[in-house]
Design an enzyme around this catalytic site. Structure first.
Site, PDB file in Angstrom:
ATOM      1  N   TYR A 121      -4.749   4.050   7.767  1.00 22.81           N
ATOM      2  CA  TYR A 121      -6.130   3.539   7.850  1.00 22.81           C
ATOM      3  C   TYR A 121      -6.787   3.982   9.156  1.00 22.81           C
ATOM      4  O   TYR A 121      -6.765   5.171   9.471  1.00 22.81           O
ATOM      5  CB  TYR A 121      -6.163   2.001   7.683  1.00 22.81           C
ATOM      6  N   LYS A 148       0.147   3.343  -2.958  1.00 23.72           N
ATOM      7  CA  LYS A 148      -1.129   4.050  -3.193  1.00 23.72           C
ATOM      8  C   LYS A 148      -0.984   5.574  -3.351  1.00 23.72           C
ATOM      9  O   LYS A 148      -1.585   6.146  -4.266  1.00 23.72           O
ATOM     10  CB  LYS A 148      -2.128   3.705  -2.086  1.00 23.72           C
ATOM     11  N   VAL A 194       1.439  -3.571   3.915  1.00 20.54           N
ATOM     12  CA  VAL A 194       1.492  -4.852   4.629  1.00 20.54           C
ATOM     13  C   VAL A 194       2.767  -5.657   4.339  1.00 20.54           C
ATOM     14  O   VAL A 194       3.003  -6.682   4.968  1.00 20.54           O
ATOM     15  CB  VAL A 194       0.243  -5.744   4.368  1.00 20.54           C
ATOM     16  N   TYR A 247      -3.721  -3.258 -10.016  1.00 20.87           N
ATOM     17  CA  TYR A 247      -3.511  -2.884  -8.608  1.00 20.87           C
ATOM     18  C   TYR A 247      -2.678  -3.949  -7.881  1.00 20.87           C
ATOM     19  O   TYR A 247      -1.741  -3.618  -7.133  1.00 20.87           O
ATOM     20  CB  TYR A 247      -4.873  -2.695  -7.922  1.00 20.87           C
ATOM     21  N   SER A 250       0.796  -1.242   0.000  1.00 18.37           N
ATOM     22  CA  SER A 250       0.000   0.000   0.000  1.00 18.37           C
ATOM     23  C   SER A 250       0.819   1.279   0.000  1.00 18.37           C
ATOM     24  O   SER A 250       0.257   2.364  -0.151  1.00 18.37           O
ATOM     25  CB  SER A 250      -0.939   0.018   1.200  1.00 18.37           C
TER      26      SER A 250
END
Ligand code: GLN
Length: 344
Positions: A279, A103, A297, A227, A100
């Site tokens: 998050y 992103k 992660v 993705y 991530s």
């Protein structure tokens, strides 16, 4: 009597020379932009590494089976300043998947390709969810559906917004952008890509749900696959710190000097990182550290200090929210030691 004016002139000249030397040094980017002595940066990084070397809290991600196989004890730190000084400690050159942490960079690419900050507001959303990164509930709860580009739903929506004729072209644009940010070539770690592609039913469900709501802008299967590939791009702590330093440096890579991202888009990306980078722990991170940062992660985290530097950490063991325990602690330590928090 005749000699006096000459001595005064020499004395004045000497003073002027000293002032000039001082001005030259104090305005050199390394000194002007960093409020701290550059020598201390490497030392603090070593301190952070030593302090958390025995910290074994948390566990590798295992919902992507291949990530469970990454040696848990790996621990690397890297810091890159906007004028290109690099400091490392521990396993800073171990190749792991970006996950991530990709992103915000794809979100940046979308801003740049569309040349419009409103694109993410209108087509994805910019509000933090307060929910886990893979939440299906978040899609149902929020009117914007995809919610923000730093959770899985919004990240797939962002991928679908990269203008391209094919999935190959879409992925290669994303990869090239990451490479320009890093100032070097990067490769996909194929085993992790295959492992996630075989087990990403949750993300597949989210992509199709977005399709139902008209909030994904390419074929959902294609966006999902690109993705997944993007998340499997291999980086190191050193590479992440360089990518972060490019953001810290107004979009210009500190080594290649390429203007990778237009400067006006940088604050938008950093705002997303500050509000949603961790998050459902984003508030706590902002409260404790006060720096825009992004976790993945794979165990990587990069934190950006605008105008100064970026610091990255890698350690595979994660907490319940999917954030690397040791990487968080190490970056928090470095930030506190150097007084980097934005709100201090
Ligand atoms: N590829 C991972 C996923 O989609 C990325 C998640 C993360 O790093 N938080 O689940």
């Amino acid at each position: 009597m005749k000699a006096t004016p000459c001595f005064i002139t020499l004395a004045v000249l000497r003073k002027m020379a000293l002032v000039l030397v001082f001005l030259l040094f104090s305005t050199h980017p390394a000194w002007a932009r960093l409020s701290v002595d550059a020598d201390i940066l490497g030392q603090v990084l070593q301190e952070a590494h030593a302090l958390f070397a025995d910290d074994t809290e948390g566990a590798n991600a295992d919902y992507i089976p291949e990530l469970a196989r990454v040696p848990s004890e790996l621990f690397g730190l890297a810091l890159v300043t906007v004028d290109g000084q690099v400091f490392i400690a521990g396993d800073a050159d171990y190749d792991f998947t970006i996950q991530s942490v990709s992103k915000p960079f794809t979100a940046a690419l979308v801003l740049q390709e569309h040349d419009d900050p409103e694109i993410l507001v209108e087509k994805v959303g910019v509000e933090p969810t307060g929910l886990p990164f893979n939440s299906v509930l978040a899609v149902e709860l929020h009117a914007s559906r995809s919610v923000n580009p730093l959770v899985n739903a919004g990240a797939m929506a962002a991928v679908s917004l990269v203008p391209a004729e094919s999935d190959m072209e879409r992925f290669s644009k994303i990869k090239q952008f990451h490479e320009a940010m890093a100032g070097q070539e990067l490769s996909v770690i194929e085993e992790v890509y295959r492992s996630e592609a075989a087990t990403n039913q949750g993300n597949r469900a989210i992509a199709h749900l977005l399709k139902k709501y008209g909030r994904i802008y390419a074929d959902p299967e294609e966006a999902l696959d690109v993705y997944t590939r993007q998340c499997a791009i291999g980086v190191t702590a050193r590479v992440l710190a360089m990518m972060g330093a490019t953001l810290a440096n107004g979009g210009v890579n500190p080594i290649s000097k390429e203007q990778v991202l237009e400067a006006r888009h940088v604050p938008k990306v950093l705002a997303l990182m500050l509000t949603a980078g961790f998050y459902d722990e984003s508030g706590r991170w902002a409260y404790d550290v006060g720096l825009p940062a992004k976790t993945g992660v794979g165990g990587g985290i990069v934190a950006v200090v605008p105008g100064k530097l970026a610091v990255a950490a890698f350690s595979p063991r994660l907490n319940q929210a999917g954030n690397s325990v040791r990487a968080m602690r190490a970056i928090e330590y470095v930030s506190q030691r150097l007084g980097l928090g934005l709100f201090q």
